[in-house]
Design a protein around this motif. Sequence first.
Motif, PDB file in Angstrom:
ATOM      1  N   MET A  95       0.833  -1.186   0.000  1.00 13.39           N
ATOM      2  CA  MET A  95       0.000   0.000   0.000  1.00 13.39           C
ATOM      3  C   MET A  95       0.877   1.249   0.000  1.00 13.39           C
ATOM      4  O   MET A  95       1.877   1.314   0.685  1.00 13.39           O
ATOM      5  N   SER A  96       0.427   2.217  -0.720  1.00 17.81           N
ATOM      6  CA  SER A  96       1.183   3.468  -0.720  1.00 17.81           C
ATOM      7  C   SER A  96       0.898   4.233   0.569  1.00 17.81           C
ATOM      8  O   SER A  96      -0.067   3.972   1.281  1.00 17.81           O
ATOM      9  N   ARG A  97       1.738   5.165   0.863  1.00 20.23           N
ATOM     10  CA  ARG A  97       1.606   5.962   2.085  1.00 20.23           C
ATOM     11  C   ARG A  97       0.283   6.729   2.107  1.00 20.23           C
ATOM     12  O   ARG A  97      -0.361   6.837   3.137  1.00 20.23           O
ATOM     13  N   ALA A  98      -0.145   7.256   0.971  1.00 16.27           N
ATOM     14  CA  ALA A  98      -1.396   8.013   0.879  1.00 16.27           C
ATOM     15  C   ALA A  98      -2.600   7.114   1.191  1.00 16.27           C
ATOM     16  O   ALA A  98      -3.535   7.530   1.878  1.00 16.27           O
ATOM     17  N   ARG A  99      -2.571   5.887   0.713  1.00 15.76           N
ATOM     18  CA  ARG A  99      -3.666   4.951   0.987  1.00 15.76           C
ATOM     19  C   ARG A  99      -3.715   4.582   2.464  1.00 15.76           C
ATOM     20  O   ARG A  99      -4.789   4.427   3.033  1.00 15.76           O
ATOM     21  N   GLN A 100      -2.574   4.433   3.083  1.00 10.85           N
ATOM     22  CA  GLN A 100      -2.535   4.125   4.509  1.00 10.85           C
ATOM     23  C   GLN A 100      -3.118   5.269   5.328  1.00 10.85           C
ATOM     24  O   GLN A 100      -3.878   5.056   6.266  1.00 10.85           O
ATOM     25  N   ILE A 101      -2.763   6.481   4.964  1.00 13.35           N
ATOM     26  CA  ILE A 101      -3.285   7.658   5.665  1.00 13.35           C
ATOM     27  C   ILE A 101      -4.798   7.751   5.468  1.00 13.35           C
ATOM     28  O   ILE A 101      -5.548   7.996   6.419  1.00 13.35           O
ATOM     29  N   LEU A 102      -5.251   7.544   4.243  1.00 17.41           N
ATOM     30  CA  LEU A 102      -6.689   7.576   3.953  1.00 17.41           C
ATOM     31  C   LEU A 102      -7.421   6.502   4.764  1.00 17.41           C
ATOM     32  O   LEU A 102      -8.486   6.765   5.331  1.00 17.41           O
ATOM     33  N   ALA A 103      -6.860   5.320   4.839  1.00 13.46           N
ATOM     34  CA  ALA A 103      -7.480   4.230   5.605  1.00 13.46           C
ATOM     35  C   ALA A 103      -7.569   4.592   7.082  1.00 13.46           C
ATOM     36  O   ALA A 103      -8.597   4.341   7.732  1.00 13.46           O
ATOM     37  N   LEU A 104      -6.531   5.193   7.622  1.00 12.27           N
ATOM     38  CA  LEU A 104      -6.546   5.611   9.024  1.00 12.27           C
ATOM     39  C   LEU A 104      -7.565   6.719   9.276  1.00 12.27           C
ATOM     40  O   LEU A 104      -8.254   6.720  10.299  1.00 12.27           O
ATOM     41  N   VAL A 105      -7.663   7.662   8.339  1.00 14.89           N
ATOM     42  CA  VAL A 105      -8.648   8.744   8.470  1.00 14.89           C
ATOM     43  C   VAL A 105     -10.065   8.160   8.449  1.00 14.89           C
ATOM     44  O   VAL A 105     -10.905   8.517   9.271  1.00 14.89           O
ATOM     45  N   LEU A 106     -10.328   7.273   7.507  1.00 15.12           N
ATOM     46  CA  LEU A 106     -11.651   6.649   7.421  1.00 15.12           C
ATOM     47  C   LEU A 106     -11.959   5.811   8.657  1.00 15.12           C
ATOM     48  O   LEU A 106     -13.085   5.832   9.155  1.00 15.12           O
ATOM     49  N   LEU A 107     -10.987   5.105   9.168  1.00 16.43           N
ATOM     50  CA  LEU A 107     -11.172   4.335  10.397  1.00 16.43           C
ATOM     51  C   LEU A 107     -11.482   5.266  11.567  1.00 16.43           C
ATOM     52  O   LEU A 107     -12.370   4.988  12.377  1.00 16.43           O
ATOM     53  N   GLY A 108     -10.771   6.376  11.636  1.00 19.41           N
ATOM     54  CA  GLY A 108     -11.024   7.363  12.692  1.00 19.41           C
ATOM     55  C   GLY A 108     -12.434   7.932  12.612  1.00 19.41           C
ATOM     56  O   GLY A 108     -13.111   8.093  13.628  1.00 19.41           O
ATOM     57  N   ILE A 109     -12.892   8.243  11.406  1.00 21.12           N
ATOM     58  CA  ILE A 109     -14.256   8.751  11.221  1.00 21.12           C
ATOM     59  C   ILE A 109     -15.270   7.702  11.648  1.00 21.12           C
ATOM     60  O   ILE A 109     -16.247   8.012  12.339  1.00 21.12           O
ATOM     61  N   PHE A 110     -15.053   6.462  11.263  1.00 21.89           N
ATOM     62  CA  PHE A 110     -15.959   5.378  11.643  1.00 21.89           C
ATOM     63  C   PHE A 110     -16.033   5.232  13.162  1.00 21.89           C
ATOM     64  O   PHE A 110     -17.120   5.122  13.739  1.00 21.89           O
ATOM     65  N   VAL A 111     -14.900   5.247  13.830  1.00 20.85           N
ATOM     66  CA  VAL A 111     -14.861   5.116  15.291  1.00 20.85           C
ATOM     67  C   VAL A 111     -15.565   6.301  15.944  1.00 20.85           C
ATOM     68  O   VAL A 111     -16.324   6.137  16.900  1.00 20.85           O
ATOM     69  N   TYR A 112     -15.361   7.497  15.431  1.00 19.70           N
ATOM     70  CA  TYR A 112     -15.998   8.696  15.974  1.00 19.70           C
ATOM     71  C   TYR A 112     -17.528   8.598  15.863  1.00 19.70           C
ATOM     72  O   TYR A 112     -18.256   8.887  16.820  1.00 19.70           O
ATOM     73  N   ILE A 113     -18.020   8.194  14.706  1.00 17.17           N
ATOM     74  CA  ILE A 113     -19.466   8.053  14.502  1.00 17.17           C
ATOM     75  C   ILE A 113     -20.030   6.945  15.382  1.00 17.17           C
ATOM     76  O   ILE A 113     -21.070   7.119  16.029  1.00 17.17           O
ATOM     77  N   ALA A 114     -19.349   5.821  15.442  1.00 18.90           N
ATOM     78  CA  ALA A 114     -19.811   4.706  16.286  1.00 18.90           C
ATOM     79  C   ALA A 114     -19.856   5.123  17.755  1.00 18.90           C
ATOM     80  O   ALA A 114     -20.818   4.793  18.468  1.00 18.90           O
TER      81      ALA A 114
END
Length: 110
Positions: free
Chosen positions: A1-20
Motif C-alpha cells: 500500500m502506498s503511504r497516501a492509501r494508509q493515511i486515507l485508511a486511518l482517516v476513514l477508520l477514525g471517522i468510523f470510530v468517531y461516529i460509532a
Amino acid sequence: MSRARQILALVLLGIFVYIAAGLLPAFLGNLRLQRYVEALTQSGDISTRSPAQLRSQVLQRAMELGLPVQAPDVQVERTTYGARVSIRYVMPVHFPGYMVKLHFSPSAGR
C-alpha cells in the motif's frame, strides 16, 4: 500500500470510530430500556399496577437512562394475561454540522 492509501485508511477508520462512539450510547440506552420493559411486563405483580403506574415507572427509568421519552410516547394496554407496554421515541444525536434522528420503539408484554 502506498503511504497516501494508509493515511486515507486511518482517516476513514477514525471517522468510523468517531461516529460509532456517538451512536453507541443511544443504542445501549434503548437496549437497557427494552430489557427493563421486558422485566416489568413479566413480573408477577403486574396485574396489581394501573396503566398510569406502569407508565410512570417506564418514564422514571427512561429519565434515569437519559432518554428523551415523554408521557405520550408510552402506551400501556391491559391484556388478559397482564399488560403490553409500547414506547416510541426519537433520540437526536449531534455531530459537528449534522444531526441524526434515531427512531426507537421498544415494547414488551402479552
